[in-house]
Motif scaffolding. Structure first.
Motif, short mmCIF file in Angstrom:
data_model
loop_
_atom_site.label_atom_id
_atom_site.label_comp_id
_atom_site.label_asym_id
_atom_site.label_seq_id
_atom_site.Cartn_x
_atom_site.Cartn_y
_atom_site.Cartn_z
N THR A 56 0.90 -1.18 -0.07
CA THR A 56 -0.05 -0.01 -0.03
C THR A 56 1.00 1.18 0.00
O THR A 56 1.87 1.13 0.31
CB THR A 56 -0.89 -0.04 1.21
OG1 THR A 56 -0.16 0.03 2.40
CG2 THR A 56 -1.84 -1.12 1.36
N ASP A 58 1.09 3.76 1.93
CA ASP A 58 1.73 4.09 3.15
C ASP A 58 3.02 3.15 3.61
O ASP A 58 3.73 3.53 4.52
CB ASP A 58 0.74 4.12 4.39
CG ASP A 58 0.06 2.91 4.51
OD1 ASP A 58 0.44 1.77 3.94
OD2 ASP A 58 -0.78 2.99 5.43
N ASP A 71 8.71 -1.32 6.85
CA ASP A 71 8.17 -0.98 7.88
C ASP A 71 8.81 -0.24 8.94
O ASP A 71 9.97 0.20 8.54
CB ASP A 71 7.57 -2.33 8.60
CG ASP A 71 8.62 -3.29 8.80
OD1 ASP A 71 9.92 -2.93 9.00
OD2 ASP A 71 8.31 -4.52 9.07
N HIS A 271 4.04 8.18 -6.69
CA HIS A 271 3.87 8.26 -5.27
C HIS A 271 3.23 9.29 -4.71
O HIS A 271 2.29 9.23 -3.97
CB HIS A 271 5.09 7.70 -4.57
CG HIS A 271 4.69 7.55 -3.03
ND1 HIS A 271 5.13 8.18 -2.04
CD2 HIS A 271 3.80 6.39 -2.32
CE1 HIS A 271 5.02 7.79 -0.91
NE2 HIS A 271 3.99 6.56 -1.02
N THR A 275 -0.42 9.49 -3.25
CA THR A 275 -0.80 10.06 -1.86
C THR A 275 -1.60 11.03 -1.64
O THR A 275 -2.49 11.33 -0.70
CB THR A 275 0.70 10.21 -1.07
OG1 THR A 275 1.56 9.24 -1.15
CG2 THR A 275 0.70 10.65 0.39
N SER A 279 -4.99 11.05 0.26
CA SER A 279 -5.37 11.91 1.42
C SER A 279 -6.54 12.74 1.36
O SER A 279 -7.06 13.37 2.58
CB SER A 279 -4.17 13.11 1.42
OG SER A 279 -2.64 12.05 1.87
#
Length: 319
Positions: A56, A58, A71, A271, A275, A279
């Motif tokens: 994903t 994020d 991560d 990206h 995003t 958002s």
């Protein structure tokens, strides 16, 4: 209204190759996943354990050399865009992607090997209706002279990609692509990453792109194409940028119902635009999908008009 249903893979399929930066062997296995899970990377045997990351937006932690997912503990898998493009391009909604190294294998620099793996594994229909992310209003981003925009489009997913490089062998190219499994396989999946020899040499000297070669990259110098077999398409460079768009935007987590325009873009712009879209909660909604409609592909190629530095997909993403 007849609704289409989600899909996954019937079985597992494995590809092996080398990482484009390390040059070391790596194995990747795609396989089935339950409904509504999307794509999950499983990094095998990292510090004695397996670690998962959902593909994903994020989870993106870097976009300079490629799309890198990770991560809080750090990066887990880089150059994720080609296998993601194959899964999204072939209409697979849910899949696991097991990998035993830090990079997806570069293979021949395209998504063709991953499409072949999808064919080998087979695609099966699941019980749940397919959901899509519908773009409701335009969302724009600009990074220097790079521009990206999402806008509503009722015909499925459309990518409008423009590139413009000073190198006269690449020049100015544009491609308008309506996504379907058939058009992705035929027009986009075999387009390879590209760059200039001086960029490759600098990366080698810095310890990067150790797995890059003429077998997995289209390479130009100032006057000629260095690959003896030639191009797969006259406009292979912009087609590869479309491939990257499909892979990078797979990180929406759902198929996108809308159009995306990219001018002089790359992983960083893709990206940033995704995003920005996600958002703005008023810019999209999740809906159940109609049965896929017929799509078409239109391409055009022009000549270079403005300057710019070419960067291979395994180099800094400056388009």
């Amino acid at each position: 209204m007849k609704l289409s249903r989600q899909t996954t893979l019937r079985s597992q399929a494995t590809v092996t190759g080398v990482g484009v930066h390390s040059g070391l062997p790596v194995s990747l296995t795609i396989g089935p996943a339950p409904v509504d899970t999307g794509y999950t990377f499983i990094r095998m045997g990292l510090d004695g354990a397996d670690r998962e990351v959902h593909a994903t937006a994020d989870a993106v932690i870097a976009t300079e050399f490629a799309t890198v997912l990770g991560d809080r503990e750090g990066p887990l898998v880089s150059t994720a865009e080609h296998v993601l493009a194959a899964l999204r391009g072939m209409g697979v909604d849910n899949a696991t992607i097991e990998i035993d190294g830090p990079e997806v294998p570069i293979m021949d620099g395209s998504a063709a090997a991953f499409v072949a793996a999808v064919d080998q594994a087979g695609i099966v229909t699941q019980s749940a209706a397919r959901r899509v992310l519908q773009v409701l209003k335009p969302v724009q981003v600009a990074i220097g002279d790079c521009f990206g925009e999402f806008r509503p489009f009722a015909g499925g997913f459309r990518a409008e990609v423009e590139i413009d490089f000073a190198n006269p062998l690449i020049g100015r190219q544009s491609y308008c692509f309506d996504l379907s499994a058939e058009s992705f396989r035929r027009e986009i999946s075999r387009a390879r990453t590209f760059g200039c020899m001086n960029d490759v040499a600098r990366l080698w000297s810095a310890g990067f792109a150790l797995g890059a070669s003429f077998e997995n990259s289209v390479v130009f110098d100032e006057t000629r194409l260095l690959n003896t077999e030639g191009l797969r398409f006259r406009d292979e460079c912009v087609r590869h940028k479309v491939l990257d768009v499909v892979g990078d935007l797979a990180l929406a987590g759902l198929p996108i119902l809308g159009a995306y325009r990219s001018v002089r873009g790359g992983h960083k712009l893709n990206h940033a635009a995704l995003t920005a879209l996600l958002s703005d909660r008023s810019a999209w909604r999740v809906v159940e999908s109609e049965t896929a409609r017929r799509s078409r592909t239109v391409a055009e190629v022009g000549s270079a008009t403005v300057g710019g530095l070419i960067a291979p997909a395994y180099g800094p993403d400056v388009s």
